[in-house]
Design an enzyme around this catalytic site. Structure first.
Site, PDB file in Angstrom:
ATOM      1  N   LYS A 164       6.820  -2.746  25.324  1.00 30.32           N
ATOM      2  CA  LYS A 164       7.716  -1.611  25.095  1.00 30.32           C
ATOM      3  C   LYS A 164       7.425  -0.554  26.161  1.00 30.32           C
ATOM      4  O   LYS A 164       6.266  -0.366  26.550  1.00 30.32           O
ATOM      5  CB  LYS A 164       7.507  -1.035  23.687  1.00 30.32           C
ATOM      6  CG  LYS A 164       8.133  -1.947  22.612  1.00 30.32           C
ATOM      7  CD  LYS A 164       8.092  -1.306  21.251  1.00 30.32           C
ATOM      8  CE  LYS A 164       8.557  -2.276  20.175  1.00 30.32           C
ATOM      9  NZ  LYS A 164       9.997  -2.352  19.973  1.00 30.32           N
ATOM     10  N   GLU A 198       8.947   0.943   9.414  1.00 31.68           N
ATOM     11  CA  GLU A 198      10.246   0.281   9.540  1.00 31.68           C
ATOM     12  C   GLU A 198      11.133   0.667   8.375  1.00 31.68           C
ATOM     13  O   GLU A 198      10.672   0.774   7.235  1.00 31.68           O
ATOM     14  CB  GLU A 198      10.078  -1.232   9.553  1.00 31.68           C
ATOM     15  CG  GLU A 198       9.395  -1.750  10.786  1.00 31.68           C
ATOM     16  CD  GLU A 198       9.519  -3.259  10.871  1.00 31.68           C
ATOM     17  OE1 GLU A 198      10.456  -3.736  11.520  1.00 31.68           O
ATOM     18  OE2 GLU A 198       8.678  -3.947  10.272  1.00 31.68           O
ATOM     19  N   HIS A 222       0.703  -5.916  16.718  1.00 29.95           N
ATOM     20  CA  HIS A 222       1.250  -4.680  17.286  1.00 29.95           C
ATOM     21  C   HIS A 222       0.337  -3.464  17.100  1.00 29.95           C
ATOM     22  O   HIS A 222       0.079  -2.716  18.041  1.00 29.95           O
ATOM     23  CB  HIS A 222       2.618  -4.369  16.671  1.00 29.95           C
ATOM     24  CG  HIS A 222       3.585  -5.517  16.731  1.00 29.95           C
ATOM     25  ND1 HIS A 222       3.566  -6.451  17.737  1.00 29.95           N
ATOM     26  CD2 HIS A 222       4.612  -5.878  15.916  1.00 29.95           C
ATOM     27  CE1 HIS A 222       4.541  -7.333  17.530  1.00 29.95           C
ATOM     28  NE2 HIS A 222       5.181  -7.014  16.437  1.00 29.95           N
TER      29      HIS A 222
END
Ligand code: BG6
Length: 441
Positions: A164, A198, A222
């Site tokens: 990212k 999320e 992650h």
């Protein structure tokens, strides 16, 4: 080099959610190799137009379907012949990348059959999705078994969070901003908080999520990798990304297992009905606090939190600096998504006759300055094609992360008494403050 990308499981969720849209973007940016082909493998006999969704149209001229039974060795020999006939004989430099968009348990059998069929020669690469194994032991097995058929430099283990833009920028930010570099340790930092929140639930992926849970799905990969990027020794140069795996590994190895009383294991109400398992103990929320044995970070709590079905989608790293007698504490936020950017909370005097302090942000977002922020999978594909391993997890990193989590996994296997329930749409703060009683009602 001339490239063939073979996608196992081309019709699956993973292909359409991440891979094919990203590949279309790389195609639209004119960054695909000149000689490029995608072979979409599926069980059914499909036509080219059935492989692509609307936003993947840029791939139409590159993609071909191929029907295969992935458990039959003879089908791999057929694939080998097909690949040999598709590769331009003239090109000397060529590569075949096998991308695995298949359930975790299907990965190893395919790797073995690729090896047995001789599809593991020079110029072949594996592009593997997480989770790599389900615990330390199975990860070790997976790594050893893969090494029987493929050399380490042929294996690319994806953790798309590493690719990212903001995650890449942590490295760059620390290497090129002297102010922060000099205060990046336990003399100045009070605590670190990293959240991967999320808004979505499990999106119908019960078969994947039930045996996986948030610890394996997000924390092992992650979250621990974002922690590693934050804690690691800066690279010797701004873009020395080839140094990253070793730097991240050192940071991961220094992590100490989380203290029992820091661990929150949660599940959103309604999950059990969704997965048709009234006794499910699978966690959809985890929060835990680790520390590092690295002398630079000793004593600094690092809280890692993730959850599904929360109030908003937000991934950020917050560095809380220490308050001194004479001054207030500052917080630096590295926002990974959405609205990627950096924010520093400053204390200022409120205008007026009274003497009052106020906290105000100094910030920028990528969207203010850049037209487009590429998706992480575009970088993953680009780097795999160009043999840049810096943004992929090495075997040792995978093992180090499982090692950190092993005590929690062992404890959770024994009982689920500590499972707490939360209402869908809760915030992290709400869940950590007000936990519903066990069994959720
Ligand atoms: C994947 C997880 O690795 O990351 C998913 O398996 C999760 O459960 C996804 O939804 C989140 O990725 P992103 O890029 O949408 O934040």
């Amino acid at each position: 080099p001339s490239t063939i990308l073979v996608i196992f499981g081309v019709t699956g969720d993973l292909s359409h959610r991440y891979l094919l849209p990203a590949l279309s973007q790389v195609a639209a940016a004119g960054q695909l190799p000149k000689d490029f082909k995608v072979i979409g493998i599926s069980r059914r006999n499909l036509k080219t137009q059935e492989l692509l969704e609307d936003n993947e149209a840029a791939l139409k001229k590159y993609i071909e379907p191929l029907q295969m039974n992935l458990s039959q060795l003879t089908d791999y020999s057929r694939l080998k012949k097909y690949l040999e006939s598709s590769h331009g004989k003239t090109s000397l430099k060529r590569q075949i990348i096998f991308y695995f968009a298949v359930p975790p348990l299907a990965v190893l059998p395919i790797i073995r059959l690729l090896g047995q069929a001789g599809l593991n020669g020079e110029g072949t690469k594996l592009l593997l999705e997480k989770p790599f194994g389900t615990d330390l032991e199975s990860a070790r097995e997976l790594i050893e078994e893969t090494a029987r058929h493929f050399k380490d430099n042929q294996v690319y283990r994806i953790d798309h969070y590493l690719a990212k833009e903001m995650a890449q920028n942590i490295t760059v930010f620390l290497a090129s901003n002297a102010i922060f570099r000099s205060i990046w340790d336990n003399r100045f930092v009070e605590k670190i908080e990293i959240d991967v929140a999320e808004k979505i639930g499990i999106e119908g992926r019960a078969a994947f999520y039930e045996p996986t849970g948030a610890l394996r799905d997000i924390v092992q990969s992650h979250l621990l990798q974002l922690a590693a990027l934050t804690l690691m020794e800066p690279c010797s140069g701004v873009f020395e990304f080839s140094e990253l795996p070793a730097r991240r590994l050192a940071a991961l190895k220094s992590l100490q297992p989380a203290r029992q009383d820091s661990i929150v294991r949660g599940q959103y109400l309604g999950y059990r009905t969704e997965v048709s398992n009234p006794r499910s103990a699978t966690e959809t929320f985890v929060s835990l606090t680790v520390t590092s044995a690295d002398p630079r970070w000793e004593g600094v709590p690092i809280r890692l939190t993730t959850g599904k079905n929360l109030s908003e989608r937000l991934t950020e790293i917050r560095i809380h600096f220490k308050q001194s007698d004479a001054s207030q504490a500052n917080v630096l936020t590295l926002r990974v998504q959405p609205r990627e950017g950096i924010e520093l909370e400053l204390w200022v005097k409120q205008p007026g006759y009274e003497r009052k302090l106020q906290k105000l942000p100094l910030h920028f977002t990528y969207e203010q300055h850049f037209d487009r922020v590429p998706d992480a999978y575009e970088q993953v594909l680009f780097d795999a094609m160009h043999s840049n391993p810096g943004l992929f997890s090495s075997n040792d990193e995978v093992l180090a992360t499982w090692e950190t989590l092993q005590p929690i996994q062992s404890r959770w296997e024994m009982d689920d008494k500590d499972l707490q329930f939360y209402k869908p749409g809760s915030t992290i703060t709400e869940i950590l403050k007000t936990r519903l009683p066990p069994n959720g009602v």
